[in-house]
Write a protein that holds these residues in place. Structure first.
Motif, PDB file in Angstrom:
ATOM      1  N   GLY A  73       0.822  -1.203   0.000  1.00  0.00           N
ATOM      2  CA  GLY A  73       0.000   0.000   0.000  1.00  0.00           C
ATOM      3  C   GLY A  73       0.856   1.253   0.000  1.00  0.00           C
ATOM      4  O   GLY A  73       1.965   1.258   0.539  1.00  0.00           O
ATOM      5  N   GLY A  74       0.352   2.319  -0.607  1.00  0.00           N
ATOM      6  CA  GLY A  74       1.086   3.588  -0.651  1.00  0.00           C
ATOM      7  C   GLY A  74       0.778   4.447   0.561  1.00  0.00           C
ATOM      8  O   GLY A  74      -0.005   4.051   1.430  1.00  0.00           O
ATOM      9  N   PRO A  75       1.424   5.610   0.635  1.00  0.00           N
ATOM     10  CA  PRO A  75       2.319   6.157  -0.385  1.00  0.00           C
ATOM     11  C   PRO A  75       3.687   5.476  -0.418  1.00  0.00           C
ATOM     12  O   PRO A  75       4.207   5.054   0.614  1.00  0.00           O
ATOM     13  N   LEU A  76       4.216   5.395  -1.638  1.00  0.00           N
ATOM     14  CA  LEU A  76       5.536   4.833  -1.850  1.00  0.00           C
ATOM     15  C   LEU A  76       6.170   5.501  -3.067  1.00  0.00           C
ATOM     16  O   LEU A  76       5.512   6.241  -3.788  1.00  0.00           O
ATOM     17  N   ASN A  77       7.443   5.240  -3.256  1.00  0.00           N
ATOM     18  CA  ASN A  77       8.160   5.770  -4.418  1.00  0.00           C
ATOM     19  C   ASN A  77       8.671   4.583  -5.221  1.00  0.00           C
ATOM     20  O   ASN A  77       9.713   4.000  -4.896  1.00  0.00           O
ATOM     21  N   GLY A  78       7.901   4.215  -6.247  1.00  0.00           N
ATOM     22  CA  GLY A  78       8.272   3.056  -7.039  1.00  0.00           C
ATOM     23  C   GLY A  78       9.556   3.255  -7.807  1.00  0.00           C
ATOM     24  O   GLY A  78      10.327   2.319  -7.994  1.00  0.00           O
ATOM     25  N   LYS A  79       9.794   4.476  -8.273  1.00  0.00           N
ATOM     26  CA  LYS A  79      10.997   4.739  -9.068  1.00  0.00           C
ATOM     27  C   LYS A  79      12.259   4.534  -8.237  1.00  0.00           C
ATOM     28  O   LYS A  79      13.266   4.022  -8.722  1.00  0.00           O
ATOM     29  N   LYS A  80      12.212   4.933  -6.971  1.00  0.00           N
ATOM     30  CA  LYS A  80      13.357   4.765  -6.074  1.00  0.00           C
ATOM     31  C   LYS A  80      13.277   3.488  -5.242  1.00  0.00           C
ATOM     32  O   LYS A  80      14.231   3.139  -4.541  1.00  0.00           O
ATOM     33  N   GLY A  81      12.125   2.811  -5.308  1.00  0.00           N
ATOM     34  CA  GLY A  81      11.982   1.554  -4.576  1.00  0.00           C
ATOM     35  C   GLY A  81      11.840   1.728  -3.081  1.00  0.00           C
ATOM     36  O   GLY A  81      12.296   0.877  -2.310  1.00  0.00           O
ATOM     37  N   ILE A  82      11.170   2.819  -2.672  1.00  0.00           N
ATOM     38  CA  ILE A  82      11.074   3.140  -1.246  1.00  0.00           C
ATOM     39  C   ILE A  82       9.616   3.112  -0.785  1.00  0.00           C
ATOM     40  O   ILE A  82       8.740   3.724  -1.406  1.00  0.00           O
ATOM     41  N   ILE A  83       9.341   2.384   0.296  1.00  0.00           N
ATOM     42  CA  ILE A  83       8.045   2.458   0.963  1.00  0.00           C
ATOM     43  C   ILE A  83       8.080   3.705   1.843  1.00  0.00           C
ATOM     44  O   ILE A  83       8.898   3.804   2.760  1.00  0.00           O
ATOM     45  N   TYR A 154       1.123   4.066 -15.948  1.00  0.00           N
ATOM     46  CA  TYR A 154       1.300   5.492 -15.662  1.00  0.00           C
ATOM     47  C   TYR A 154       1.309   5.690 -14.153  1.00  0.00           C
ATOM     48  O   TYR A 154       0.317   5.440 -13.463  1.00  0.00           O
ATOM     49  N   GLU A 155       2.446   6.147 -13.622  1.00  0.00           N
ATOM     50  CA  GLU A 155       2.627   6.296 -12.182  1.00  0.00           C
ATOM     51  C   GLU A 155       2.468   7.733 -11.694  1.00  0.00           C
ATOM     52  O   GLU A 155       2.280   7.962 -10.502  1.00  0.00           O
ATOM     53  N   GLY A 156       2.578   8.706 -12.605  1.00  0.00           N
ATOM     54  CA  GLY A 156       2.493  10.107 -12.210  1.00  0.00           C
ATOM     55  C   GLY A 156       3.833  10.655 -11.771  1.00  0.00           C
ATOM     56  O   GLY A 156       4.848   9.961 -11.750  1.00  0.00           O
ATOM     57  N   THR A 157       3.841  11.927 -11.397  1.00  0.00           N
ATOM     58  CA  THR A 157       5.076  12.614 -11.037  1.00  0.00           C
ATOM     59  C   THR A 157       5.727  12.034  -9.796  1.00  0.00           C
ATOM     60  O   THR A 157       6.941  11.836  -9.744  1.00  0.00           O
ATOM     61  N   ASN A 158       4.937  11.761  -8.761  1.00  0.00           N
ATOM     62  CA  ASN A 158       5.502  11.179  -7.535  1.00  0.00           C
ATOM     63  C   ASN A 158       4.660  10.005  -7.041  1.00  0.00           C
ATOM     64  O   ASN A 158       4.347   9.878  -5.867  1.00  0.00           O
ATOM     65  N   ASP A 159       4.283   9.143  -7.997  1.00  0.00           N
ATOM     66  CA  ASP A 159       3.599   7.880  -7.708  1.00  0.00           C
ATOM     67  C   ASP A 159       2.204   8.044  -7.126  1.00  0.00           C
ATOM     68  O   ASP A 159       1.698   7.137  -6.467  1.00  0.00           O
ATOM     69  N   LEU A 160       1.563   9.157  -7.378  1.00  0.00           N
ATOM     70  CA  LEU A 160       0.203   9.363  -6.863  1.00  0.00           C
ATOM     71  C   LEU A 160      -0.847   9.359  -7.965  1.00  0.00           C
ATOM     72  O   LEU A 160      -2.003   9.709  -7.713  1.00  0.00           O
TER      73      LEU A 160
END
Length: 327
Positions: A73-83, A154-160
């Protein structure tokens, strides 16, 4: 495409699962799966996840696995791989989960939120397969969307991207995603329970025999499942609650179709179980609310993977990661 063996990791607020999955001729095969209760701290849980992965690969004598997909579950940063800080996982703040798994197992890993994971699973293997533009709506505990646009997630600018549950459907109503009258407030497990409790309280005050809720003492424990079962049995009050839900679902989906012009909208969980009740009023509302040409170009379908989607979602993240690496 050669056969691939992948590990799917599903991290939830109460339970975690590790799935060993093979993709053969473009189709997923669940080889094995282990579930366990989420531990109190991220360090404890991640340690058990590591042990479980090693146990599964050892049990099946695997010399090689190709990738690890992680759904959370989010929020998370998929591009950086960070929960980042999921509300259902207290203490999981800025956890570099992808880096941790890649260091531990020396293979690629990828992270996505559960809605994106569901979208990928339905796009790769389910009801959205073969479409360039698809929307997957979780329609379960919460209401979130995974967006496949032009054959890409499509993940958006900051995964939201895809946080459709926050859209306000009405000026007031059940609270979902922190907002009264939101899409999630009307169209999610928790939202349906709150809507039902409110409507039932009114009926009870009028001395009506609701049937599945005899008195106010029972009111606070009424769940979406209770309402769904009563509706399935033909209870008029439960059906009235689902009439409201169905029309609000139509309003929310019409907004999504008008903005994104997808080829297909795939609905999970509650729609899979209650399609017979929801579909007629949903389609009636869509025809009133949506741009006609956009609606004509879009199918509304239940998730093909159904209740098993969770078994495939994290694996789908891994496959999508491998395809990006390879292409």
């Amino acid at each position: 495409m050669s056969d691939r063996t992948i590990i799917g990791i599903d991290i939830g607020g109460t339970k975690c699962a590790v799935t060993l999955c093979s993709e053969k001729d473009g189709k997923p095969v669940i080889v094995d799966k282990v579930r366990f209760a989420t531990y109190r701290t991220p360090q404890e849980t991640i340690g058990v996840l590591f042990e479980t992965v090693r146990g599964l690969t050892g049990k099946h004598a695997l010399k090689k696995t190709d990738c690890i997909g992680i759904s959370c579950g989010g929020p998370l940063n998929g591009k950086k791989g960070i929960i980042v800080c999921p509300p259902n996982l207290p203490g999981w703040v800025n956890i570099p989960i992808v880096e941790m798994f890649e260091k531990e197992f020396c293979i690629p890993a990828a992270l996505q939120n559960d809605a994106n994971a569901g979208a990928l699973a339905e796009w790769l293997w389910g009801a959205a397969h073969g479409y360039e533009n698809a929307v997957f709506l979780t329609f379960g505990t919460g209401m979130g969307a995974g967006l496949i646009l032009n054959n890409r997630l499509y993940e958006g600018t900051n995964d939201l991207a895809g946080e459709v549950g926050h859209i306000r459907i009405e000026n007031d109503g059940p609270v979902g995603f922190g907002k009264a009258g939101s899409f999630e407030g009307f169209c999610s497990g928790g939202g349906i329970a709150r809507l039902g409790q409110s409507m039932i309280a009114g009926w009870l005050s009028e001395k009506k025999d609701v049937g599945f809720c005899k008195d106010s003492a029972r009111l606070g424990s009424i769940t979406a499942q209770d309402i769904g079962e009563a509706a399935g049995a033909g209870n008029r009050y439960a059906l009235e609650i689902f009439e409201v839900v169905s029309r609000k679902l139509g309003k929310g989906i019409s907004t999504i179709i008008d903005i994104l012009n997808p080829q297909v909208v795939v609905l999970g969980s509650i729609y899979v179980r209650q399609r017979k009740i929801i579909e007629p009023l949903l389609m009636e509302t869509l025809k009133k609310e949506t741009i006609g040409l956009s609606l004509e170009a879009c199918k509304i379908v239940p998730a093909k993977l159904g209740e098993a989607i969770g078994d495939y979602a994290a694996a789908a993240i891994a496959i999508y990661c491998l395809d990006k690496i390879g292409g």
